[in-house]
Design a protein around this motif. Structure first.
Motif, PDB file in Angstrom:
ATOM      1  N   PHE A  34       0.879  -1.164   0.000  1.00 13.62           N
ATOM      2  CA  PHE A  34       0.000   0.000   0.000  1.00 13.62           C
ATOM      3  C   PHE A  34       0.916   1.213   0.000  1.00 13.62           C
ATOM      4  O   PHE A  34       1.958   1.205   0.666  1.00 13.62           O
ATOM      5  N   HIS A 105      -6.736  11.077  -1.455  1.00 15.80           N
ATOM      6  CA  HIS A 105      -7.134  10.756  -0.078  1.00 15.80           C
ATOM      7  C   HIS A 105      -8.237  11.721   0.357  1.00 15.80           C
ATOM      8  O   HIS A 105      -8.776  12.466  -0.459  1.00 15.80           O
ATOM      9  N   TYR A 148      -6.421   3.368  -4.967  1.00 20.48           N
ATOM     10  CA  TYR A 148      -7.150   3.786  -3.770  1.00 20.48           C
ATOM     11  C   TYR A 148      -7.871   5.073  -4.123  1.00 20.48           C
ATOM     12  O   TYR A 148      -7.293   5.979  -4.745  1.00 20.48           O
ATOM     13  N   ASP A 199     -12.440   4.026  -0.066  1.00 20.49           N
ATOM     14  CA  ASP A 199     -12.373   4.468   1.330  1.00 20.49           C
ATOM     15  C   ASP A 199     -13.262   5.697   1.482  1.00 20.49           C
ATOM     16  O   ASP A 199     -13.739   6.267   0.501  1.00 20.49           O
ATOM     17  N   GLY A 256     -12.840  -5.205   5.360  1.00 21.36           N
ATOM     18  CA  GLY A 256     -12.988  -4.644   6.714  1.00 21.36           C
ATOM     19  C   GLY A 256     -11.794  -4.861   7.634  1.00 21.36           C
ATOM     20  O   GLY A 256     -11.794  -4.402   8.762  1.00 21.36           O
ATOM     21  N   TRP A 284      -0.420   6.072   8.276  1.00 18.39           N
ATOM     22  CA  TRP A 284      -0.441   5.646   6.862  1.00 18.39           C
ATOM     23  C   TRP A 284       0.423   6.598   6.037  1.00 18.39           C
ATOM     24  O   TRP A 284       1.363   6.198   5.380  1.00 18.39           O
TER      25      TRP A 284
HETATM   26  C1  JFZ Z   1      -9.072   4.883   6.384  1.00 18.38           C
HETATM   27  C2  JFZ Z   1      -8.443   6.259   6.278  1.00 18.38           C
HETATM   28  O1  JFZ Z   1      -9.156   7.180   7.064  1.00 18.38           O
HETATM   29  C3  JFZ Z   1      -6.993   6.177   6.678  1.00 18.38           C
HETATM   30  O2  JFZ Z   1      -6.387   7.461   6.558  1.00 18.38           O
HETATM   31  C4  JFZ Z   1      -6.279   5.191   5.789  1.00 18.38           C
HETATM   32  O3  JFZ Z   1      -6.315   5.635   4.439  1.00 18.38           O
HETATM   33  C5  JFZ Z   1      -6.948   3.822   5.908  1.00 18.38           C
HETATM   34  C6  JFZ Z   1      -6.369   2.809   4.961  1.00 18.38           C
HETATM   35  O4  JFZ Z   1      -8.348   3.930   5.633  1.00 18.38           O
HETATM   36  O5  JFZ Z   1      -9.181   4.545   7.743  1.00 18.38           O
HETATM   37  C7  JFZ Z   1      -9.994   3.563   8.153  1.00 18.38           C
HETATM   38  C8  JFZ Z   1     -10.803   2.879   7.288  1.00 18.38           C
HETATM   39  C9  JFZ Z   1     -11.602   1.844   7.757  1.00 18.38           C
HETATM   40  C10 JFZ Z   1     -11.576   1.504   9.081  1.00 18.38           C
HETATM   41  C11 JFZ Z   1     -10.777   2.187   9.965  1.00 18.38           C
HETATM   42  C12 JFZ Z   1      -9.990   3.228   9.486  1.00 18.38           C
HETATM   43  N1  JFZ Z   1     -12.365   0.444   9.519  1.00 18.38           N
HETATM   44  O6  JFZ Z   1     -13.036  -0.213   8.708  1.00 18.38           O
HETATM   45  O7  JFZ Z   1     -12.358   0.113  10.727  1.00 18.38           O
END
Ligand code: JFZ
Length: 441
Positions: A34, A105, A148, A199, A256, A284
């Protein structure tokens, strides 16, 4: 068991797994990369000398950093060290089979030249496309590229988290059209894209868009046949996400597992899934000053093997800095994991779940084509004996070291269908060792 059945116009489109070739390829990746890269890499978790403890890519939402200041960062985006071929080569030596790149993003800044906004790379001092050269470089290394895309967009004037007034609804219609345009644009510009990783789809406003999202997903799939889209894109008629109101998975795999792993096969409900993982606890995008626990290569390898043993893919995150350099810590981890993969990749690629009783020494994986079984040993028992319990009528035909196939094992039968394999591999061998079992048919 009788299935509940609520009539849905926009629920799951398929029961059971996709079996086509592109999805088989996805299923067999094992390891992915990623990349979170965007304007947030410039402040790198700091603003005016103050430390932001949250995830670096969320710094715009921090009360200490004014939005106006963040929204000027594009004027500083000029990554002179950005070398897509070097990134792709590093990913290759890591052993990654696919890569997911943040095209946009939550901040809304686009790393590709978008016709539909000025908030993109062409208006930065860098002035040119980032995504195209990345796709080209990774394609050249034989690493599949996934895009993404955050639906939530803090820059678009029509974006709303909830729709309360007529004005909100009108504005949001414009935002939906914009989202559709951008997604179709991305697929037109980068037709070798294998899939999308969505996302920012948790807001109430998006959860009302079942019909729109369903139609758009169909349009995207028509553009690139075989396109892979996870469960984090569209809501069903009742605003349920990932699983529809009947409990059926929406999209091609469960999306998830963010910074966490299933414990058992039951937790995965037998679905395809991926786990996306940060190196520190929760960063991240690039944060110049990692605090708290930072994972080691052994921890990441264990997560990778555990993912594969439960039929998932493991995706390790990289957060390049504002100049486009990959930080030393990540480079070191990539090299260590890559060294292990050089020797042991056979236990990862093309492998998945094996229904033998799990043992405390580590994880089994099984090659989906050859049926070979791999024991990946993370915990060496004090007596050096690895217990193996087989389902009845399955014996151990051949047992040997993956690294040195000439080192073979005579399993000691402890009980019926239960064996000890007495480890011969050196205790100093670097990282988890792998023993291959060819079971009797
Ligand atoms: C999201 C984004 O807010 C974060 O910055 C990053 O890109 C990540 C990969 O994705 O954050 C998440 C998305 C899903 C959950 C938690 C954080 N989730 O499903 O619990």
């Amino acid at each position: 068991t009788p299935r509940t059945s609520i009539a849905l116009e926009h629920g799951s489109h398929r029961l059971g797994k996709r079996t086509d070739e592109m999805m088989q390829t996805w299923r067999n990746y094992g390891l992915g990369q990623f990349i979170h890269w965007g304007l947030y890499a410039i402040p790198g978790g700091h603003w005016e000398g103050k430390y932001y403890g949250g995830a670096a890519e969320w710094i715009r939402s921090w009360k200490d950093m004014p939005n106006e200041a963040y929204d000027e960062l594009y004027k500083e985006f000029d990554p002179q060290n950005f070398d897509p071929r070097a990134w792709a080569k590093q990913a290759k030596s890591l052993g990654a089979k696919y890569m997911i790149i943040t095209t946009k993003h939550h901040d809304g800044f686009c790393l590709w030249p978008s016709e539909y906004t000025d908030y993109d790379v062409t208006n930065s001092p860098y002035g040119k496309d980032i995504i195209g050269p990345l796709v080209e470089a990774y394609d050249a290394e034989g690493i599949d590229v996934y895009l993404y895309f955050s639906v939530m967009d803090w820059n678009h004037l029509g974006y709303r988290s909830k729709l309360e007034t007529e004005e909100d609804r009108e504005a949001y219609e414009g935002f939906k059209e914009f989202t559709r345009n951008q997604l179709l644009e991305l697929l037109d510009l980068y037709p070798t894209t294998k899939g999308l990783w969505f996302d920012g789809t948790w807001d109430a406003a998006w959860k009302e868009q079942a019909a729109f999202a369903d139609k758009l997903e169909t349009e995207m799939r028509e553009k690139i046949p075989g396109l892979i889209i996870g469960s984090r894109f569209r809501p069903d008629d009742y605003g349920n996400r990932h699983f529809d109101s009947n409990g059926d998975l929406m999209g091609d795999y469960e999306q998830g597992w963010e910074r966490k792993l299933p414990e058992t096969f039951e937790d995965t409900k037998g679905n395809d899934w991926d786990c996306v993982m940060t190196v520190p606890e929760n960063q991240w995008g690039y944060h110049s000053d990692w605090r708290g626990h930072v994972k080691t290569s052994f921890e990441l390898i264990e997560m990778l093997v555990k993912s594969v043993s439960l039929n998932g893919n493991f995706v390790m995150n990289f957060g390049p800095d504002g100049q486009g350099s990959i930080r030393e810590e990540e480079t070191k981890l990539a090299a260590e994991i890559g060294d292990w993969m050089d020797v042991n990749h056979e236990a990862i690629y093309g492998c998945g779940y094996l229904d033998w009783k799990k043992q405390d020494w580590g994880y089994y994986t099984k090659n989906r084509e050859t049926g070979k079984v791999y024991m990946v040993v993370f915990n060496r028992p004090l007596n050096g004996a690895l217990r193996v319990k087989t389902p009845s009528k399955i014996g151990l035909e051949k047992v040997y070291s993956l690294k040195e196939p000439s080192v073979t094992y005579e399993p000691e039968e402890v009980h019926k269908d239960e064996y000890f394999i007495h480890l011969k591999e050196s205790k100093t061998s670097k990282g988890p060792v792998v023993i291959v079992i060819e079971p009797t048919k």
